[in-house]
Design a protein around this motif. Structure first.
Motif, PDB file in Angstrom:
ATOM      1  N   MET A  83      39.782  56.170  40.481  1.00  0.00           N
ATOM      2  CA  MET A  83      40.080  54.967  41.289  1.00  0.00           C
ATOM      3  C   MET A  83      39.797  53.734  40.449  1.00  0.00           C
ATOM      4  N   GLN A  84      40.710  52.779  40.555  1.00  0.00           N
ATOM      5  CA  GLN A  84      40.483  51.532  39.811  1.00  0.00           C
ATOM      6  C   GLN A  84      39.575  50.616  40.634  1.00  0.00           C
ATOM      7  N   ALA A  85      38.676  49.946  39.942  1.00  0.00           N
ATOM      8  CA  ALA A  85      37.774  49.045  40.668  1.00  0.00           C
ATOM      9  C   ALA A  85      38.134  47.588  40.351  1.00  0.00           C
ATOM     10  N   SER A  86      39.270  47.147  40.904  1.00  0.00           N
ATOM     11  CA  SER A  86      39.630  45.746  40.669  1.00  0.00           C
ATOM     12  C   SER A  86      39.975  45.077  42.001  1.00  0.00           C
ATOM     13  N   PHE A  87      39.838  43.773  42.021  1.00  0.00           N
ATOM     14  CA  PHE A  87      40.077  43.026  43.253  1.00  0.00           C
ATOM     15  C   PHE A  87      41.558  43.076  43.640  1.00  0.00           C
ATOM     16  N   THR A  88      42.447  42.994  42.651  1.00  0.00           N
ATOM     17  CA  THR A  88      43.899  43.058  42.919  1.00  0.00           C
ATOM     18  C   THR A  88      44.247  44.388  43.582  1.00  0.00           C
ATOM     19  N   PHE A  89      43.683  45.443  43.022  1.00  0.00           N
ATOM     20  CA  PHE A  89      43.906  46.799  43.540  1.00  0.00           C
ATOM     21  C   PHE A  89      43.489  46.856  45.020  1.00  0.00           C
ATOM     22  N   PHE A  90      42.317  46.324  45.291  1.00  0.00           N
ATOM     23  CA  PHE A  90      41.779  46.332  46.659  1.00  0.00           C
ATOM     24  C   PHE A  90      42.690  45.529  47.601  1.00  0.00           C
ATOM     25  N   LEU A  91      43.113  44.354  47.120  1.00  0.00           N
ATOM     26  CA  LEU A  91      43.969  43.493  47.956  1.00  0.00           C
ATOM     27  C   LEU A  91      45.307  44.164  48.255  1.00  0.00           C
ATOM     28  N   GLN A  92      45.899  44.747  47.213  1.00  0.00           N
ATOM     29  CA  GLN A  92      47.190  45.437  47.390  1.00  0.00           C
ATOM     30  C   GLN A  92      47.040  46.571  48.409  1.00  0.00           C
ATOM     31  N   GLY A  93      45.987  47.347  48.231  1.00  0.00           N
ATOM     32  CA  GLY A  93      45.745  48.476  49.127  1.00  0.00           C
ATOM     33  C   GLY A  93      45.560  48.017  50.563  1.00  0.00           C
ATOM     34  N   MET A  94      44.722  47.000  50.742  1.00  0.00           N
ATOM     35  CA  MET A  94      44.435  46.525  52.101  1.00  0.00           C
ATOM     36  C   MET A  94      45.689  45.949  52.769  1.00  0.00           C
ATOM     37  N   ALA A  95      46.530  45.290  51.969  1.00  0.00           N
ATOM     38  CA  ALA A  95      47.773  44.726  52.517  1.00  0.00           C
ATOM     39  C   ALA A  95      48.651  45.843  53.077  1.00  0.00           C
ATOM     40  N   VAL A  96      48.758  46.930  52.311  1.00  0.00           N
ATOM     41  CA  VAL A  96      49.588  48.058  52.777  1.00  0.00           C
ATOM     42  C   VAL A  96      48.957  48.684  54.027  1.00  0.00           C
TER      43      VAL A  96
END
Lengths: 348, 434
Positions: free
Chosen positions: A259-272
């Motif tokens: 799993m990648q630990a980046s803020f962009t990754f988290f934001l993209q995931g949460m948006a979906v």
């Protein structure tokens, strides 16, 4: 830690964990997906991935065969047309909208596979909370088949002539051979052994030919379910250790995907996640689908089959999901699973 | 269904599976990209093909494991070459696991009450084997190699070393083969208990004897002698393995008693862990697992549960283990090698027969033990294969020749051994399924 030791540890974890996760009165917060989380933690351990990744094909093969074996025309044809009509409209609308939204975030091919992956519904969660409503149960149980159908069409349109010809050839060959071998075994108790051999052979052949192991084994399973006289014996043998095997599969997937630990990754995931959850909320309000509106909370969890579709697409590198997007997909699945169980439990 | 038609269908199945496997391997070369072919593909092919070969073997009244071995031999790197050597090496985890699993099974099949009843026969046969087979084979081959130019060994020390090691290898048996045939035939009784006990006891003796002989030969080359501390070290090694096996057995008992879930899976995992532990600490893992199985069977009431769990999961392990073993077998076709193989197999079979009869007669054993128990001691693999690897690595000059010849011997013995043993079990009437 060597791959051998890790594998043994996974087997021990899965068999002991089954007692903790599935045999309690309350369903666990991730509805069986804890193993994925534990697997993700294991991704921090350095291990030779090349040795363990081929094992995923065998698991995909087993799940494909197990799912295909449930596709008996005799049973499926008993459901009426209006039911299928609703399923078709629901999945099409859901698929198109999710695909359109995902296309903003990721490449279209990735969006396609992720949208298919989010189609299934966790039967474990639905059966736990909606056991009195047979319509919803049928609706949830038909979803994996619909997802496989979508995956089939996407694969056919995505593949080149070479891969496609091998895809159909391998299905035909293995379906006939599997039936031939299974019907001719002398000792019915050895069915598990022959199934292990066939599953490994079929799924690893798919790996070599770059075909979807899930689709091929699903087709073989479907053929066996409808044309093999020993279909019940085969199904029982496949189903016997379903939960521990699924758990080992999830552990392996989590560990290999990472799993990648980046803020962009988290934001993209949460948006979906927010989009998919909202979409299901809206869809269940539409009277056409004939479902109690509050049931959307039970239907949010995509379940283990979603991960299976994701893994199958991830393994078909070049046409499927890339590792980074696959991690994102796993994150989305985990979040949806958590939301679904958490809300369902709070309303209990 | 007609038996002949079923046989034809099984043969057709093997042909079809082989064709598809070849097609898949071949198709990977059409692709422009590099395709990694995982050893699991070979594993899937081997399981399916070996299982069907086992069914075909049963049609001819042969043990299934002969079918598994022949399938491995046929498709392995030395005959048809369908299975690459590196895949065989990659599947060593299953081999290690299977050996430990088989040893636990063997220990579980040994019952103290039966051992007490047959104590005289077991000791008598074991001693007569140790004396007659080891000395007989060593003496015969010393004469042959010293007085004939068959292998043209460089000096008398080499001839003596070669002969002594042949003697030790001749004494070794294959507990895995013995236990596999017993399990398949569902055999129970005095004959089965004696055969199993002698096989296990002999392998322990072989372990000690091999260490002593290797030390003796090394001493001949370096000018040193076997010392008391060396013998003490070997004994300590064995005693620690026995103690570790006992502890493992107690842990198994506790699991069966208090957890009692997924026993088959647990036994498989325990087999693997035992192998890893023995490997790390440097113990004899076969002896350790044997003692563990023996402890569960004789010091608790959990023996039948363990045997039941093993019977539920033994088939996949046997199929994979014996087919991989078959793929590792090799025949050396040189004239000298063929003569050596025929001489060794013939002489060993005769001496095994004679020494078994003599040992059983001395102990006043029943007629079935005297007449038929020799059939159990023909197969030799496992321990013999491990010894060959050590011999090849230790003796630069003639180690490779020794290994090459003995691999052919093991191949022949592994093929005829199980067939003879199944025949022997059938004659005694202890086999419940033939």
């Amino acid at each position: 830690m060597s791959p051998k030791q890790l594998l043994i540890l996974f087997i021990v974890l899965s068999y002991t964990g089954v007692v903790l996760i599935y045999r309690r009165k309350k369903i666990s917060l991730l509805g069986g997906m804890e193993y994925l989380l534990v697997g993700l933690l294991f991704s921090l351990v350095s291990v030779d991935q090349a040795l363990l990744k081929p094992l995923l094909y065998a698991f995909i093969g087993w799940i494909g065969l197990l799912t295909g074996m449930q596709m008996k025309v005799e049973y499926v044809s008993r459901l009426d047309r209006s039911f299928y009509g609703r399923v078709f409209v629901y999945t099409l609308v859901f698929f198109c909208l999710v695909f359109a939204f995902l296309s903003i975030v990721v490449a279209p091919v990735t969006a396609l596979y992720m949208a298919i992956g989010l189609l299934p519904v966790s039967y474990l969660v639905v059966a736990r909370y909606c056991k009195e409503n047979r319509y919803v149960l049928f609706f949830a149980s038909i979803m994996p088949f619909v997802a496989v159908a979508y995956l089939f069409f996407v694969t056919v349109f995505q593949s080149d002539g070479y891969t496609l010809s091998f895809f159909f050839l391998i299905i035909a060959c293995f379906a006939i051979i599997a039936r031939f071998i299974i019907t001719n075994i002398d000792d019915k108790r050895s069915i598990e052994l022959i199934l292990i051999g066939l599953i490994i052979l079929i799924s690893e052949s798919c790996a070599v030919l770059n075909c979807s192991a899930l689709l091929v084994t699903f087709a073989v399973g479907m053929y066996l379910a409808n044309f093999c006289p020993l279909d019940d014996v085969v199904f029982i043998a496949l189903y016997k250790d379903e939960k521990p095997l699924y758990s080992i599969f999830l552990l392996l997937v989590g560990m290999l995907a990472g799993m990648q630990a980046s803020f962009t990754f988290f934001l993209q995931g949460m948006a979906v996640v927010v989009f998919v959850a909202g979409l299901k909320y809206v869809l269940f309000k539409i009277p056409f689908f004939n479902m109690p509106p509050h049931y959307h909370r039970y239907m949010q969890a995509p379940g283990g089959f979603a991960v299976t579709i994701g893994v199958d697409s991830w393994l078909n590198q070049g046409v499927g999901l890339q590792t980074g997007w696959f991690s994102l997909f796993l994150f989305i699945v985990l979040m949806l699973q958590f939301i679904s169980v958490f809300i369902s439990r709070s309303y209990e | 269904m007609n038996k002949l038609f079923r046989l034809f269908l099984n043969a057709l199945n093997i042909v079809l599976i082989t064709l598809v496997y070849r097609l898949v391997i071949g198709a990977s070369f059409f692709n422009d990209q590099f395709v990694f072919i995982s050893p699991y593909l070979t594993l899937g092919f081997l399981i399916t093909a070996a299982y069907i070969a086992g069914s075909i073997a049963r049609h001819f009244g042969l043990p299934s494991l002969t079918g598994y071995l022949l399938a491995g031999l046929l498709f392995g790197p030395h005959l048809l070459g369908l299975i690459p050597q590196q895949d065989i090496q990659a599947l060593e985890l299953i081999n290690a696991l299977a050996l430990s699993f088989i040893a636990i099974t063997a220990g579980g099949e040994l019952r103290l009450a039966s051992l007490k009843n047959n104590f005289r026969s077991i000791i008598s046969i074991t001693l007569s084997h140790t004396l007659l087979i080891f000395n007989g084979i060593a003496l015969l081959f010393f004469c042959v190699l010293y007085y004939t130019p068959l292998l043209a060994l460089p000096d008398t020390v080499a001839v003596l070393s070669f002969s002594l090691l042949l003697g030790v290898i001749a004494l070794a048996n294959s507990p895995s083969t013995t236990i596999a045939v017993i399990t398949e035939c569902k055999s129970k009784g005095d004959f089965t208990d004696i055969v199993l006990s002698v096989t296990m006891l002999k392998d322990t003796i072989v372990l000690v004897l091999f260490s002593v002989i290797i030390a003796f030969i090394s001493g001949m080359y370096t000018g040193s002698t076997i010392s008391l501390p060396l013998l003490f070290e070997i004994m300590r090694h064995l005693v620690v393995s026995v103690v570790a096996g006992f502890v493992m057995g107690v842990l198994l008992i506790l699991f069966f008693k208090y957890i009692d879930r997924n026993i088959s899976i647990f036994v498989i995992i325990a087999s693997y862990l035992a192998h890893e532990f023995a490997h790390v600490v440097g113990l004899e893992h076969l002896l350790m697992c044997l003692i563990a199985g023996f402890t569960v069977q004789n010091l608790s009431r959990q023996g039948p549960r363990m045997i039941e769990a093993i019977e539920n999961s033994h088939l996949p392990i046997y199929v994979v283990f014996f087919s991989i073993a078959g793929a590792g077998l090799n025949f050396n076709y040189s004239q000298a090698s063929v003569i050596m193989v025929l001489l060794f197999v013939g002489a060993r079979t005769l001496i095994v027969f004679g020494s078994t009869y003599a040992g059983a007669a001395y102990a006043d054993a029943p007629a079935k033990i005297k007449k038929h128990s020799w059939t159990a001691y023909i197969a030799n693999a496992g321990l013999a294969l491990s010894m060959l690897i050590i011999i090849d690595e230790t003796f630069d000059g003639w180690g490779a020749v020794f290994k090459s010849i003995m691999l052919s011997v093991i191949a022949v013995n592994q093929i005829i051994g199980p067939i003879l043993f199944k025949f022997g079990l059938g004659k005694t009437g202890e086999a419940r399924k033939l």
